[in-house]
Write an enzyme that holds these catalytic residues in place. Structure first.
Site, short mmCIF file in Angstrom:
data_model
loop_
_atom_site.label_atom_id
_atom_site.label_comp_id
_atom_site.label_asym_id
_atom_site.label_seq_id
_atom_site.Cartn_x
_atom_site.Cartn_y
_atom_site.Cartn_z
N GLY A 1 0.84 -1.19 0.00
CA GLY A 1 0.00 0.00 0.00
C GLY A 1 0.87 1.24 0.00
N GLN B 1 3.33 9.85 0.69
CA GLN B 1 4.60 9.12 0.85
C GLN B 1 5.55 9.38 -0.31
OE1 GLN B 1 2.42 5.30 1.98
NE2 GLN B 1 4.37 5.04 3.03
N CYS C 1 5.79 -0.26 7.15
CA CYS C 1 5.49 0.90 6.31
C CYS C 1 6.72 1.27 5.50
CB CYS C 1 5.07 2.06 7.20
SG CYS C 1 4.69 3.56 6.31
N LEU C 2 6.52 1.59 4.23
CA LEU C 2 7.65 1.96 3.37
C LEU C 2 8.33 3.25 3.86
CD1 LEU C 2 6.17 1.10 -0.13
CD2 LEU C 2 7.75 -0.26 1.23
N HIS D 1 -4.56 1.76 7.61
CA HIS D 1 -3.16 2.20 7.71
C HIS D 1 -2.88 3.30 6.68
CE1 HIS D 1 1.36 1.28 7.83
NE2 HIS D 1 1.22 1.97 6.72
N GLU D 2 -3.30 3.06 5.43
CA GLU D 2 -3.03 4.04 4.37
C GLU D 2 -3.82 5.33 4.59
OE1 GLU D 2 -0.54 3.69 2.55
OE2 GLU D 2 -0.24 1.59 3.00
N HIS E 1 -2.25 7.88 6.77
CA HIS E 1 -1.26 8.74 6.11
C HIS E 1 -1.90 10.05 5.64
CE1 HIS E 1 2.38 6.35 5.93
NE2 HIS E 1 1.73 5.31 5.47
#
Length: 189
Positions: free
Chosen positions: A46, A51, A114-115, A156-157, A160
């Site tokens: 995701g 990001q 997470c990235l 989660h996304e 952000h």
């Protein structure tokens, strides 16, 4: 198509509250294409636009089955024998201006990563299911009940979009430990 740079903590832009998408144009399509390319390149499932430094309410998710070779400890956990090597199934999904309508009272714990917080994983508790309303690239509205990993991933996304990272859900102690570990990993690299 281009791979964009993924912002990592402590980049202050990750704290931005993203703004709604109003123009469903070619620029948006390019952003989404780049986001998928960037996410696949980083082996993520995701990614939110912020990001890659774009403060718009755009998410891409693909819960593709992961390559079993990527997680060696996974193989030993299964006795290391019955792994079939299938190519990754791509199931790309795009969520524009998403909103959660009715999160379940029942919670679920998943180990999240997470990235933007590379190589750090921690258990986070979130509603087990949730109904999500969003728009597609054409601006059409969709609604769907999400559960399992999809429910966790979209929540989660969506965090952000409010400038929240998964480590913000941890106790201060655990969060500090995670950030210290990240610092160590960066120094080692």
């Amino acid at each position: 198509m281009a791979i964009r740079e993924i912002l990592e903590v402590p980049d202050s832009r990750l704290k931005t509250v993203s703004t709604p998408v109003e123009k469903f144009d070619d620029e948006l399509k390019v952003l989404v294409e780049d986001m998928f390319e960037t996410m696949y390149d980083a082996n993520g499932i995701g990614l939110a636009a912020i990001q890659v430094g774009v403060p718009l309410r755009v998410l891409v998710i693909d819960l593709q089955p992961e390559d079993p070779d990527a997680e060696p400890e996974e193989c030993t956990a299964h006795g290391g024998h019955h792994h079939t090597h299938q190519p990754l199934k791509k199931e790309p999904r795009i969520f524009i201006n998403p909103e959660i309508l009715d999160p379940a009272d029942e919670l679920n714990v998943y180990q999240e990563g997470c990235l933007s917080v590379p190589d750090i994983y921690a258990d986070v508790e979130r509603p087990k299911t949730c109904r999500v309303r969003w728009q597609d690239l054409e601006g059409q509205v969709h609604e769907e009940e999400m559960d399992g990993l999809m429910a966790t991933c979209i929540q989660h996304e969506m965090d952000h979009l409010e400038g929240i990272l998964f480590i913000d859900h941890l106790s201060r102690l655990k969060r500090n430990m995670a950030l210290k570990k990240l610092e160590k990993l960066r120094k080692a690299a």
